[in-house]
Design an enzyme around this catalytic site. Sequence first.
Site, PDB file in Angstrom:
ATOM      1  N   ASN A   1      -0.415   1.410  -6.049  1.00  0.00           N
ATOM      2  CA  ASN A   1      -0.995   1.299  -4.714  1.00  0.00           C
ATOM      3  C   ASN A   1      -1.977   0.132  -4.754  1.00  0.00           C
ATOM      4  O   ASN A   1      -3.167   0.312  -5.028  1.00  0.00           O
ATOM      5  CB  ASN A   1      -1.716   2.594  -4.331  1.00  0.00           C
ATOM      6  CG  ASN A   1      -2.454   2.472  -3.006  1.00  0.00           C
ATOM      7  OD1 ASN A   1      -2.079   1.672  -2.154  1.00  0.00           O
ATOM      8  ND2 ASN A   1      -3.505   3.252  -2.845  1.00  0.00           N
TER       9      ASN A   1
ATOM     10  N   MET B   1       0.848  -1.185   0.000  1.00  0.00           N
ATOM     11  CA  MET B   1       0.000   0.000   0.000  1.00  0.00           C
ATOM     12  C   MET B   1       0.881   1.231   0.000  1.00  0.00           C
ATOM     13  O   MET B   1       1.894   1.255   0.663  1.00  0.00           O
ATOM     14  CB  MET B   1      -0.910  -0.003   1.224  1.00  0.00           C
ATOM     15  CG  MET B   1      -2.165   0.849   1.074  1.00  0.00           C
ATOM     16  SD  MET B   1      -1.938   2.606   1.369  1.00  0.00           S
ATOM     17  CE  MET B   1      -1.434   2.639   3.069  1.00  0.00           C
ATOM     18  N   CYS B   2       0.456   2.250  -0.754  1.00  0.00           N
ATOM     19  CA  CYS B   2       1.315   3.414  -0.925  1.00  0.00           C
ATOM     20  C   CYS B   2       0.483   4.674  -1.085  1.00  0.00           C
ATOM     21  O   CYS B   2      -0.721   4.626  -1.310  1.00  0.00           O
ATOM     22  CB  CYS B   2       2.197   3.258  -2.160  1.00  0.00           C
ATOM     23  SG  CYS B   2       3.185   1.758  -2.148  1.00  0.00           S
ATOM     24  N   GLY B   3       1.184   5.796  -0.983  1.00  0.00           N
ATOM     25  CA  GLY B   3       0.623   7.057  -1.418  1.00  0.00           C
ATOM     26  C   GLY B   3       1.224   7.365  -2.771  1.00  0.00           C
ATOM     27  O   GLY B   3       2.456   7.435  -2.905  1.00  0.00           O
TER      28      GLY B   3
END
Length: 611
Positions: free
Chosen positions: A76, A1-3
Site C-alpha cells: 500500500n 493505494m490498497c487495503g
Amino acid sequence: MCGIFCLLSLSPTHFEWDKSVHEHLKRRGPNWSQDLTVTGSSPCYQCLFSAHVLHMRGHLTPQPVQDSGGNVLVWNGEIFNGLPVLPKENDTVVFSQWLSSCSSPSEILSVLSSMRGPWGFVYYQKAGDYIWFGRDFFGRRSLLWKFDAGVLTLTSVAANTSLSNEFAWQEVPAVGVYRIDLKAAAEAGTVTFELYPWAYAGESVISLCSETVLESVPCGCTAIMNKSGLVLTTPVCPLNMSIPESINETETHQHAQPSVKDLDRLLSSREKNDVVNCLIDVLSEAVRRRVQSLPFEVQDLSPEEDTASVAILFSGGIDSMILAALADRHIPAHEPIDLLNVAFKLQEPKQQKESTKNHKKPKNKSPDSKPDDAAHRTFSPFDVPDRITGKAGVKELKDLNPGRRWNFVEINVTQEELQRMRQEHITHLVYPLETVLDDSIGCAVWFAARGTGFVMEDNEQRPFSSSAKVLLTGIGADEQLAGYSRHRVRFKMSGHEGLIQELAMELDRISSRNLGRDDRVIGDHGKEARFPYLDEDVVNHLNSLPVWEKADLSLPRGVGEKLLLRLAAKQLGLGQSAVLPKRAMQFGSRIAKMEDSREKASDRCRRLLTG
C-alpha cells in the site's frame, strides 16, 4: 493505494478473520480483490494474505503478488522517487522485483531506505520463513496490528467493536520495519518482532524507539532490537537547531490587520527572495510527482474529457491555495481541478428568526430609511468560515488562470447525515484513535473526501460528485512552519529554543496523531491521500533552514506563522489568502459547533463508541 491484510496463525486449525474488516478493506480497493494462503511446515504456521487494489500507477497489477521464488507481497504505497519507476510501470511490480533480488536483511533495508514516498507493506520471504512489515518514515499509510489467541493480524483498517480492549487494535509505530521469524514463532506459540529502526547517520539506536514500540506491542507479543544492529537510513536530514543571536527574541509586534503589503516589504530583500524561490521549486516538484503519477490510461484522456483526476481538500487557506496554484502548473490545461470544500450546517441565529416574524416597520424611522444590511442579509446555514474563504480563494485562482475549470464543490452536511455516516463508517476508520479531536477531523475529512455536493453554474446549483482518485492535502505545513497557536505560545514562553523543540516533536508524532487516521478515512472512498508538504525533499529542505527563515512569531497572526509559505504565496501571485490566519478544520467547517461545546479536544469521544 490498497487495503492490505495479513493473518498469521500459529495453529493452522484456528484460521478465521473478521468479515467486517474485509468489507472496510474492499472499500479501499475497488479495482481488484484477492486472497492467498501460505502454509509452512515443521513447525506449522499459516498465513492468509488479502489485498484490495485501488489502481493508481501504470497498468493494473493484481495483489497479493507472488514471485517465482514463492515470496509474497501486499503493498500500500507510492514510489515517487528513489527507485526508478517508468511512467507505464506499476510500482508494486517494481518493488516486488527489488525485494526478490535481496538475499540478506541489509539488502532489504537498503531498498526500503532508498524509496521516497508513502508506504505500508507486508512481505513474506520464503527463504528463511520470515515476514517483514512496516510503514514509511512519516507513517503516511495506515497499518494496524493485533494478537489474539495465537493469531497475529496486520491490516490497513480494522473495525470498532464493543469487545474487551485486552486484544484491541493499535497502530504499528512508524519507527522502522519489523521482521518475524515464523519458525521460531510457531515453536514458541507467540510472536517476537525484530525491529530495524530508522536512524540518522551515526546515531545510536539502543534506546532510540524502544519506549514507543513497547507501548504499542500487542498483548502477548514481544519486541527486540535486531541483534545485528542494522538500521534504515532516514530520508531527511535532522532539524536545524540553530538559534539566532538576538535580545528580546520573544517580543511580539502588534499592529493593524495584516495585509499583502507586509509580505511585499519582506520580499524586497534579494536574499529572502532566493529562499522563497527555493521553497517554491522544491514544493512544485513534489506536487508534480503527485499529480502526474496516475493510472496510465488516465494520462491519455481526450481533450473532451471533463472529469478531474486530481482534487484538493480546500478551505481557501494558504496551505490549500498554494497546492492549487502549483497543481495548476502541472495538470493539463483542459482538465478540471476539483476543490472540495466541506461545511456543517449552522443553526439559524435567534435574531434572524425573530426578525422574520416581525414585519412591522420599526418606530422612529422614515419609510425612506434603508434597512440595516446585517439584519436583512439572507442567512445560509452553510456559510461557515471555510466556505467564505473557499469562495474567495477560488476567485483568486480564477484570476491566476481563468482558462482552467475550477470545480468548487460545496459539500454540505446536516447533523442527521453526520450521525448516520459516523455510525456506519467513520467510527471504524478513526479507530483505534478515540478523542474528540479525532472524531471532528475524521468526520470533516471523510465528508470532504467523498466529494459529493454541488457546484454553481450560471448562478444555479448543480449536483456534483468528484471522480478524482487523487486527493492533495495540506497536512505537514503547520507542523513544519509553526502554523499552530501552540507554537506561538511556546515561542512566547521559551523563545526560539522552545519553538524548535516543539517543531521537532511535531514531525516525530505526526504518524500517530494524524496520518494513519487520514489514510484510513480518505481511503474509505476508494481514493488516495497525497501529502506534498511531507515529500521527503520538501521536509529535507525545510529541516535544513534555520527556524527564523520559516517563521517569525514576533510578527502578528496572518504574517508571522508560516512566514516563508506566505511569501511563497505572494510570489506565486496569490492575494488576500496569503495573509489569512490559521484556522483549524474542525472550527473552519463548524463541525465543532454541532457537538458538545463543553468537550475538550483530548477527551475520549463518546460518539465513537459502538456499544
